[in-house]
Design a protein around this motif. Sequence first.
Motif, PDB file in Angstrom:
ATOM      1  N   TYR A  93       0.831  -1.213   0.000  1.00 12.80           N
ATOM      2  CA  TYR A  93       0.000   0.000   0.000  1.00 12.80           C
ATOM      3  C   TYR A  93       0.861   1.257   0.000  1.00 12.80           C
ATOM      4  CZ  TYR A  93      -3.392   3.473   1.463  1.00 12.80           C
ATOM      5  OH  TYR A  93      -4.168   4.596   1.534  1.00 12.80           O
ATOM      6  N   ARG A  94       1.825   1.325   0.931  1.00  9.24           N
ATOM      7  CA  ARG A  94       2.704   2.498   0.984  1.00  9.24           C
ATOM      8  C   ARG A  94       3.528   2.633  -0.290  1.00  9.24           C
ATOM      9  NH1 ARG A  94       2.990   5.620   5.201  1.00  9.24           N
ATOM     10  NH2 ARG A  94       2.275   4.902   7.220  1.00  9.24           N
ATOM     11  N   GLY A  95       3.912   1.513  -0.858  1.00 13.01           N
ATOM     12  CA  GLY A  95       4.659   1.541  -2.112  1.00 13.01           C
ATOM     13  C   GLY A  95       3.848   2.142  -3.245  1.00 13.01           C
ATOM     14  N   GLY A  96       2.553   1.815  -3.281  1.00 15.11           N
ATOM     15  CA  GLY A  96       1.672   2.408  -4.278  1.00 15.11           C
ATOM     16  C   GLY A  96       1.583   3.915  -4.120  1.00 15.11           C
ATOM     17  N   LEU A  97       1.521   4.368  -2.871  1.00 17.97           N
ATOM     18  CA  LEU A  97       1.507   5.813  -2.619  1.00 17.97           C
ATOM     19  C   LEU A  97       2.837   6.446  -3.032  1.00 17.97           C
ATOM     20  CD1 LEU A  97      -0.282   5.954   0.858  1.00 17.97           C
ATOM     21  CD2 LEU A  97      -1.262   6.425  -1.399  1.00 17.97           C
ATOM     22  N   ASN A  98       3.944   5.758  -2.760  1.00 16.12           N
ATOM     23  CA  ASN A  98       5.257   6.265  -3.187  1.00 16.12           C
ATOM     24  C   ASN A  98       5.337   6.394  -4.703  1.00 16.12           C
ATOM     25  OD1 ASN A  98       6.280   6.426  -0.578  1.00 16.12           O
ATOM     26  ND2 ASN A  98       7.227   4.394  -0.665  1.00 16.12           N
ATOM     27  N   LEU A  99       4.841   5.383  -5.401  1.00 14.11           N
ATOM     28  CA  LEU A  99       4.856   5.410  -6.866  1.00 14.11           C
ATOM     29  C   LEU A  99       4.025   6.578  -7.386  1.00 14.11           C
ATOM     30  CD1 LEU A  99       5.686   3.886  -9.527  1.00 14.11           C
ATOM     31  CD2 LEU A  99       3.421   2.874  -9.415  1.00 14.11           C
ATOM     32  N   LEU A 100       2.832   6.736  -6.849  1.00 14.78           N
ATOM     33  CA  LEU A 100       1.965   7.833  -7.273  1.00 14.78           C
ATOM     34  C   LEU A 100       2.617   9.179  -6.973  1.00 14.78           C
ATOM     35  CD1 LEU A 100      -0.738   8.679  -8.461  1.00 14.78           C
ATOM     36  CD2 LEU A 100      -1.711   8.513  -6.165  1.00 14.78           C
ATOM     37  N   GLU A 101       3.213   9.309  -5.809  1.00 11.43           N
ATOM     38  CA  GLU A 101       3.895  10.546  -5.424  1.00 11.43           C
ATOM     39  C   GLU A 101       5.048  10.863  -6.378  1.00 11.43           C
ATOM     40  OE1 GLU A 101       6.874  11.052  -1.900  1.00 11.43           O
ATOM     41  OE2 GLU A 101       4.834  11.228  -1.114  1.00 11.43           O
ATOM     42  N   ASP A 102       5.894   9.874  -6.648  1.00 10.40           N
ATOM     43  CA  ASP A 102       7.022  10.091  -7.551  1.00 10.40           C
ATOM     44  C   ASP A 102       6.567  10.430  -8.962  1.00 10.40           C
ATOM     45  OD1 ASP A 102       8.705   9.587  -5.452  1.00 10.40           O
ATOM     46  OD2 ASP A 102       9.301   7.587  -6.138  1.00 10.40           O
ATOM     47  N   LEU A 103       5.512   9.777  -9.415  1.00  6.09           N
ATOM     48  CA  LEU A 103       4.982  10.041 -10.749  1.00  6.09           C
ATOM     49  C   LEU A 103       4.421  11.458 -10.844  1.00  6.09           C
ATOM     50  CD1 LEU A 103       4.544   8.737 -13.499  1.00  6.09           C
ATOM     51  CD2 LEU A 103       2.332   7.942 -12.680  1.00  6.09           C
ATOM     52  N   MET A 104       3.720  11.902  -9.820  1.00  2.00           N
ATOM     53  CA  MET A 104       3.137  13.248  -9.840  1.00  2.00           C
ATOM     54  C   MET A 104       4.211  14.328  -9.772  1.00  2.00           C
ATOM     55  SD  MET A 104      -0.007  12.978 -10.433  1.00  2.00           S
ATOM     56  CE  MET A 104       0.314  11.514 -11.384  1.00  2.00           C
ATOM     57  N   VAL A 105       5.312  14.066  -9.053  1.00  2.00           N
ATOM     58  CA  VAL A 105       6.412  15.021  -9.017  1.00  2.00           C
ATOM     59  C   VAL A 105       7.036  15.140 -10.406  1.00  2.00           C
ATOM     60  CG1 VAL A 105       8.767  15.404  -8.147  1.00  2.00           C
ATOM     61  CG2 VAL A 105       6.927  14.828  -6.574  1.00  2.00           C
ATOM     62  N   LYS A 106       7.187  14.009 -11.111  1.00  2.00           N
ATOM     63  CA  LYS A 106       7.714  14.024 -12.479  1.00  2.00           C
ATOM     64  C   LYS A 106       6.765  14.772 -13.407  1.00  2.00           C
ATOM     65  CE  LYS A 106      11.393  11.327 -12.327  1.00  2.00           C
ATOM     66  NZ  LYS A 106      12.671  11.549 -12.911  1.00  2.00           N
ATOM     67  N   TYR A 107       5.461  14.522 -13.255  1.00  2.00           N
ATOM     68  CA  TYR A 107       4.464  15.136 -14.130  1.00  2.00           C
ATOM     69  C   TYR A 107       4.302  16.619 -13.846  1.00  2.00           C
ATOM     70  CZ  TYR A 107      -0.046  16.147 -16.244  1.00  2.00           C
ATOM     71  OH  TYR A 107      -1.047  16.719 -16.969  1.00  2.00           O
ATOM     72  N   GLY A 108       4.151  16.953 -12.566  1.00  2.02           N
ATOM     73  CA  GLY A 108       3.876  18.334 -12.195  1.00  2.02           C
ATOM     74  C   GLY A 108       5.110  19.187 -12.018  1.00  2.02           C
ATOM     75  N   GLY A 109       6.262  18.550 -11.811  1.00  5.96           N
ATOM     76  CA  GLY A 109       7.492  19.291 -11.582  1.00  5.96           C
ATOM     77  C   GLY A 109       7.599  19.743 -10.146  1.00  5.96           C
ATOM     78  N   PRO A 110       8.689  20.392  -9.815  1.00  3.71           N
ATOM     79  CA  PRO A 110       8.880  20.872  -8.431  1.00  3.71           C
ATOM     80  C   PRO A 110       7.893  21.975  -8.108  1.00  3.71           C
ATOM     81  CG  PRO A 110      10.668  21.610  -9.836  1.00  3.71           C
ATOM     82  CD  PRO A 110       9.807  20.704 -10.674  1.00  3.71           C
ATOM     83  N   LEU A 111       7.484  22.026  -6.869  1.00  7.03           N
ATOM     84  CA  LEU A 111       6.516  23.055  -6.459  1.00  7.03           C
ATOM     85  C   LEU A 111       7.206  24.262  -5.894  1.00  7.03           C
ATOM     86  CD1 LEU A 111       3.882  20.747  -4.789  1.00  7.03           C
ATOM     87  CD2 LEU A 111       3.858  21.704  -7.080  1.00  7.03           C
TER      88      LEU A 111
END
Length: 139
Positions: free
Chosen positions: A121-139
């Motif tokens: 479960y936590r790994g899925g959240l990590n994957l989603l988090e990493d993917l969104m950082v790549k997609y959205g870029g740094p905030l």
Amino acid sequence: HAYYAVVADSSTAIAINRYSANELGFNPEIVIITDDPPQQYRDEIVKSLTEGLESVQKPRVVFEIDSHKIRLLLREYTVQIIFGSSLERYLAEKELGGALFLGIGFPAYDRLIIDRSYTGYRGGLNLLEDLMVKYGGPL
């Protein structure tokens, strides 16, 4: 509904493919298995990669260990995301018109991994988090 490719060992590829198709709603184009499993297990691996997916599209499954051949295979597809090792990064970013790249396997030249996983479960959240950082870029 992003189209994606996975380049990884069989266990990682199965997990990433299932999560991306079933939980994120992405469409699998191709899955390349890089760990050269014995022939007797390959049908079961293909079955795990193609059956039980929520996506109407089933991925093409290829077993290949040669990085040059993997590069040639990926050029045949128009994907928005490549889940792979650092060996596929240049291909994703330069040759495929800026496809998103997320390093999920080894070798990993662009990051130090000490306590991070895409398992459970936590790994899925990590994957989603990493993917969104790549997609959205740094905030």
